[in-house]
Design an enzyme around this catalytic site. Sequence first.
Site, PDB file in Angstrom:
ATOM      1  N   ASP B  90      52.880   6.349  66.531  1.00 25.81           N
ATOM      2  CA  ASP B  90      53.368   6.847  65.094  1.00 25.81           C
ATOM      3  C   ASP B  90      52.177   5.799  64.098  1.00 25.81           C
ATOM      4  OD1 ASP B  90      54.485   4.442  64.972  1.00 25.81           O
ATOM      5  OD2 ASP B  90      56.227   5.434  64.515  1.00 25.81           O
ATOM      6  N   GLY B  92      52.969   3.769  61.815  1.00 23.96           N
ATOM      7  CA  GLY B  92      53.594   2.871  61.149  1.00 23.96           C
ATOM      8  C   GLY B  92      54.262   2.969  59.805  1.00 23.96           C
ATOM      9  N   GLY B  93      53.934   4.311  59.176  1.00 23.07           N
ATOM     10  CA  GLY B  93      54.385   4.754  57.632  1.00 23.07           C
ATOM     11  C   GLY B  93      56.030   4.646  57.741  1.00 23.07           C
ATOM     12  N   GLN B 187      53.872  17.073  54.802  1.00 25.19           N
ATOM     13  CA  GLN B 187      54.911  16.629  54.033  1.00 25.19           C
ATOM     14  C   GLN B 187      55.054  17.545  52.877  1.00 25.19           C
ATOM     15  OE1 GLN B 187      56.726  14.016  54.602  1.00 25.19           O
ATOM     16  NE2 GLN B 187      55.497  12.675  55.898  1.00 25.19           N
ATOM     17  N   GLY B 214      58.896  14.135  57.365  1.00 27.48           N
ATOM     18  CA  GLY B 214      59.952  14.250  56.019  1.00 27.48           C
ATOM     19  C   GLY B 214      61.007  15.099  56.348  1.00 27.48           C
ATOM     20  N   ASP B 264      60.487  14.025  69.263  1.00 31.04           N
ATOM     21  CA  ASP B 264      60.770  12.754  69.643  1.00 31.04           C
ATOM     22  C   ASP B 264      62.136  12.332  68.845  1.00 31.04           C
ATOM     23  OD1 ASP B 264      59.277  11.852  66.989  1.00 31.04           O
ATOM     24  OD2 ASP B 264      60.404  10.140  67.798  1.00 31.04           O
ATOM     25  N   CYS B 302      74.223  17.761  86.770  1.00 32.96           N
ATOM     26  CA  CYS B 302      72.948  16.947  86.564  1.00 32.96           C
ATOM     27  C   CYS B 302      72.709  16.253  88.005  1.00 32.96           C
ATOM     28  CB  CYS B 302      73.197  15.875  85.422  1.00 32.96           C
ATOM     29  SG  CYS B 302      72.049  14.799  85.007  1.00 32.96           S
ATOM     30  N   CYS B 304      70.711  13.466  87.999  1.00 42.21           N
ATOM     31  CA  CYS B 304      70.125  12.091  87.689  1.00 42.21           C
ATOM     32  C   CYS B 304      70.975  11.172  88.809  1.00 42.21           C
ATOM     33  CB  CYS B 304      70.104  11.860  86.476  1.00 42.21           C
ATOM     34  SG  CYS B 304      71.666  11.135  86.092  1.00 42.21           S
ATOM     35  N   CYS B 307      74.400  10.512  88.022  1.00 36.77           N
ATOM     36  CA  CYS B 307      75.451  11.297  87.984  1.00 36.77           C
ATOM     37  C   CYS B 307      75.606  11.586  89.770  1.00 36.77           C
ATOM     38  CB  CYS B 307      74.961  12.663  87.633  1.00 36.77           C
ATOM     39  SG  CYS B 307      75.361  12.491  85.686  1.00 36.77           S
ATOM     40  N   HIS B 333      70.641   8.871  82.057  1.00 42.52           N
ATOM     41  CA  HIS B 333      71.189  10.249  82.364  1.00 42.52           C
ATOM     42  C   HIS B 333      71.026  10.961  80.966  1.00 42.52           C
ATOM     43  CE1 HIS B 333      74.087  13.635  82.355  1.00 42.52           C
ATOM     44  NE2 HIS B 333      74.377  13.316  81.200  1.00 42.52           N
TER      45      HIS B 333
END
Lengths: 374, 374
Positions: B90, B92-93, B187, B214, B264, B302, B304, B307, B333
Amino acid sequence: MIGFDLLARDGRARRGRMTLGRGTVETPAFMATGTAATVKAMRPEEVRAAGAELMLCNTYHLMLRPGAERVARLGGLHGFMNWPGPILTDSGGFQVMSLAALRKLTEEGVAFQSHLDGTRHMLTPERSIEIQHLLDSDVTMAFDECTKYPASEQEVAESMRLSMRWARRSRDAFRERPGKGLFGIVQGGVHHALRVESAAALIAIGFDGYAIGGLAVGEGFDLMVATIASTEPLLPAERPRYLMGVGKPPDIVAAVELGVDLFDCVIPTRSGRTAQAFTRDGPINIRNARFAEDPGPLDPGCACPACRSYSRAYLHHLVKAEEILGPMLLTQHNVTFYQDMMAGLRAAIVEGRFAAHAAAFLARCGGATEPASA
Amino acid sequence: MIGFDLLARDGRARRGRMTLGRGTVETPAFMATGTAATVKAMRPEEVRAAGAELMLCNTYHLMLRPGAERVARLGGLHGFMNWPGPILTDSGGFQVMSLAALRKLTEEGVAFQSHLDGTRHMLTPERSIEIQHLLDSDVTMAFDECTKYPASEQEVAESMRLSMRWARRSRDAFRERPGKGLFGIVQGGVHHALRVESAAALIAIGFDGYAIGGLAVGEGFDLMVATIASTEPLLPAERPRYLMGVGKPPDIVAAVELGVDLFDCVIPTRSGRTAQAFTRDGPINIRNARFAEDPGPLDPGCACPACRSYSRAYLHHLVKAEEILGPMLLTQHNVTFYQDMMAGLRAAIVEGRFAAHAAAFLARCGGATEPASA
């Protein structure tokens, strides 16, 4: 009953193999410390990959949380913590005296309050053995009192004799099963006559292995080594010997040289959570600013994932940023370092070069003579 | 320049593939959150094994510690953190406005004091792009101001226009390299006319991808979805769209349905450190006493390691005992759950059954409509 085969000797140092129902343990061995049913910051498969074959879990911690009966209802400790290999449990005697509140020691046992929630509990030899049975421990430890240090010779004698009566009750309470065993614990402080009396009492009862307890409690390196040296000949050669709560690398090398087979200590895991790393060139603290741009591995001689894939600069960053991956990687390295150290000692015994190997190892990694902390 | 191929559509939902110098990213994709050059409580190989292909790291955190020039001297972020795959940083804003002290915003950029040690710093579009270059980021984000919420329409307009001037300067500062790209950020808050103006400004400049910024700042689920729905048609179809900081599973499903490709959010990792687990039958808090003797896995659907190898009872114990292995397993998990969710959405798009899949998924795991937190 558990098996123990002596495969080689070099001086007093012994190379052996413990055979338990859930696997073998090559000795001299350093146990993984799985206090509350987890080696802190490590997955069990990583513990195994580092070379550990025997897991130590703590009766005191587990009886309070999650509770021995609960672990039993869930099928025992191995499945609970995903460690299929053998597990040694301590008796709770050490932690109840160091952690619990409002302790009251009697001939019967120790009444105390939980340090977690103040609930009242009682540990006796019979209850300690029952808890270890409920946990499905592979090596059960007799319930004893770890004598305080310093103490007068009379205090040490009275404490040791209480532990010997408790050892008898532990033996009577223990249910024999194939592949599982019970160890007795020699007490007597730094007093040879008391160690002689204690060892004789235990041998008369008969155990699958013999621990040397009550050391690394502040007596210092020299007195610890002298006590091991004079106690070891008292123990049956055909049974494993376990030095409880020891220690730093120089302590372990010295004890292996004197014929000790088994060790446990929180130092490698605890150090991993305080930025301390053991290396073949001596311990370092990765938080030190001199590592901030060091592109090299923690220990160039180590093949663990932390050393193979990360720089000292990155580990320094993780520790400074208080990222969980820092303790994860440092613990894995330290546990690997200890297991590598034990493998090196085992090989040296077999090849009859223990003295030279030990001297070279300590000269390089720092043969500190300060006392080990438990 | 980075590649983006649209492989399939189902309604507005898109199945695509980003091609970067360090690897491909199947979209819709959820990034791993590697804030300070580590996904908290996970090893990078575990992150990859969970299915993540793209790592997000934060410019603000890394410029302060360990410092962008230091990372560059050590060879860049990929080697530093042992993540050979592509990394998005990103600008940094966002963090400078939410974490830093004594901020002063001007046309030039943002002057601020570090929340770590009070040292003074300045972030401008040029410096943000330079830092991301020093980190060796694969997807660089234009420097923008994340408009506060709520704000008047005039405040939103002024903030957006500043971000568009900064987008121009970010583009000018960015050095083109094969396999690396620069994304602009739309934005304009919840005001459609401002989103139209912002999207047109960015397209005129030209970017490798377009983020919707935003949102998920308190406007609520309905307004967020409405804004995505009206903004998405403004963006070039042949370029990836990234909805920043979103979100909970229902948010992601809704946004994928509207044509978003990239996401994200800290929710899966942060939840893993607060005993929250996502399951196919809805989120649970493993600290709850009803799990204390539950022998079943966290999520029976699951695969993983958490699990496959551990019970809810054990995870409950780890959390109660504050053992590091608890966050380690729960984070693994949750990251796996999110990656499985994205894989399910991708397959449903290809097979033309997105609507039915999304409805069934949300009906089972709980289609909560509360706003996502960033």
